[in-house]
Write an enzyme that holds these catalytic residues in place. Sequence first.
Site, PDB file in Angstrom:
ATOM      1  N   ASP A   1       2.312   1.923   3.347  1.00  9.28           N
ATOM      2  CA  ASP A   1       3.294   0.974   3.895  1.00  9.28           C
ATOM      3  C   ASP A   1       4.702   1.438   3.555  1.00  9.28           C
ATOM      4  OD1 ASP A   1       1.075  -0.677   4.320  1.00  9.28           O
ATOM      5  OD2 ASP A   1       1.442  -1.849   2.504  1.00  9.28           O
TER       6      ASP A   1
ATOM      7  N   HIS B   1       0.882  -1.173   0.000  1.00 13.31           N
ATOM      8  CA  HIS B   1       0.000   0.000   0.000  1.00 13.31           C
ATOM      9  C   HIS B   1       0.922   1.226   0.000  1.00 13.31           C
ATOM     10  CE1 HIS B   1      -2.469  -2.917   2.364  1.00 13.31           C
ATOM     11  NE2 HIS B   1      -3.494  -2.358   1.788  1.00 13.31           N
TER      12      HIS B   1
HETATM   13  C1  XLS Z   1      -7.788  -6.594   4.189  1.00 16.95           C
HETATM   14  C2  XLS Z   1      -7.285  -6.797   2.839  1.00 16.95           C
HETATM   15  C3  XLS Z   1      -6.151  -5.875   2.406  1.00 16.95           C
HETATM   16  C4  XLS Z   1      -5.987  -5.860   0.921  1.00 16.95           C
HETATM   17  C5  XLS Z   1      -5.155  -4.749   0.388  1.00 16.95           C
HETATM   18  O1  XLS Z   1      -8.566  -7.378   4.701  1.00 16.95           O
HETATM   19  O2  XLS Z   1      -6.922  -8.137   2.696  1.00 16.95           O
HETATM   20  O3  XLS Z   1      -4.960  -6.196   3.039  1.00 16.95           O
HETATM   21  O4  XLS Z   1      -5.471  -7.065   0.424  1.00 16.95           O
HETATM   22  O5  XLS Z   1      -5.679  -3.512   0.718  1.00 16.95           O
END
Ligand code: XLS
Length: 446
Positions: free
Chosen positions: A112, A109
């Site tokens: 991140d 993200h």
């Molecule tokens: C949350 C999601 C998230 C997505 C990316 O439950 O899995 O991590 O994969 O935003």
Amino acid sequence: MKRTPFVGDREYFPQIGRIQYEGPESDNPLAFKAYNPMELVGGKTMEEHLRFAVCYWHTFWGSGADPFGPGTRAFPWQVDGDAMTQARARIDAAFEFFTKLDVPFYCFHDRDLAPEGASVAESEKNLQTMVALAKERQQASGMRLLWGTANLFSHPRYMNGAATNPDLAVVALAGAQVKAALDATVELGGVNYVFWGGREGYSCLFNTDTRKELDHFARFLELARDYGRSIGFEGTFLIEPKPMEPMKHQYDFDAQTVIGFLRHHGLDGDFKLNIEANHATLAGHSFAHELQMCVDAGLLGSIDANRGNPQNGWDTDQFPLDMNDCVAAMAIVLASGGFQNGGLNFDAKLRRESTDLEDLFLAHIGGMDAFARGLVIAERMVKDPVLGRLRGDRYKSFESDLGQRFESGQLGLADLRNFAAGYGEPERQSGKQEQLENRMNDLMFA
Ligand code: XLS
Ligand code: CA
Ligand code: CA
């Protein structure tokens, strides 16, 4: 493809070298027993089939915090200094980890990788700075980006949603973030761009205009698609379904809901689905069910590999170890022709009680071995004459002239009635479920 291990100015995992395949007889917990990247399975290497990715969020941010208490892990990349200093330390640890584990891909993200700044412009600048470092590290190591995405759910401003927020000013901020995250993804050669609808949903119907929000959501995706294509993004846009958590109801509830939505809005030419195992079970489905629905629609994009906990029904994001799940998933992927742009991203986190640094390696090794074993067994299943014949035989009657006319829309209801009147009571045909399930176990341990 051979990748080069990356170690920055400081080594974060000095006790651990590159993880090697040692085979099923090895008792070294820090070695692969089944995942042998260059081993051929049905004409492609394991590495090409599985396209493993490590996620940046759980792996380098996951402290073990839960709603009942703070984190249990302190990572060596949590250095003193401002947020950008910490981001620089974290990216070195991340690339060291990726390349020691020897996965070909990673995912992130925007937040991140780089901290949010005090303004849109400062956030963009932070991200650009970190993207330049990521690009250098990708070039030095041969690592690739499976997908980028924007975190549109953590900041308090997104409490009522991002693209579906009732306040245009919040929608605009979400747009600014997605624009920058698309720029970052293109700059890093990302093969997919993901939308997980974090808080795109509602908690209370009394205060929500669901029709407006769904229209806004589609409009927002169109804008992202158009912008992405305009800057040269040639990869796949992915929607990741999840039925709830954090919202009571999320619009991207499950695969069939998302497929209907994409088709309704004419977005199915650019968007596919990213199926997460734990989200499938939260929706009351199996992982395999969600994958099959996507394959049937020609819209399986990628996979977030993890599993839930059958006892508590939360999004626990555990590492995938259940062999039935791994086999069933790989059988569906293989039967559909394999991944194109997609891959297996470990959207999975250590348990709160797992506090050693090496646990990060152990967890990923287990998940990679589980899917490698799943791939080998799935290949046997896909090639198995018994499994193929039993399924095909159940539909044989549609090969008749009448069956063909039914399928091509040339029969009316009265034609069906006349056929039934002449045919009489059909002979019962066993579904052979037990035989098929037994066969799967035979192939699993063959
Ligand atoms: C949350 C999601 C998230 C997505 C990316 O439950 O899995 O991590 O994969 O935003
Ligand atoms: Ca996910
Ligand atoms: Ca999840």
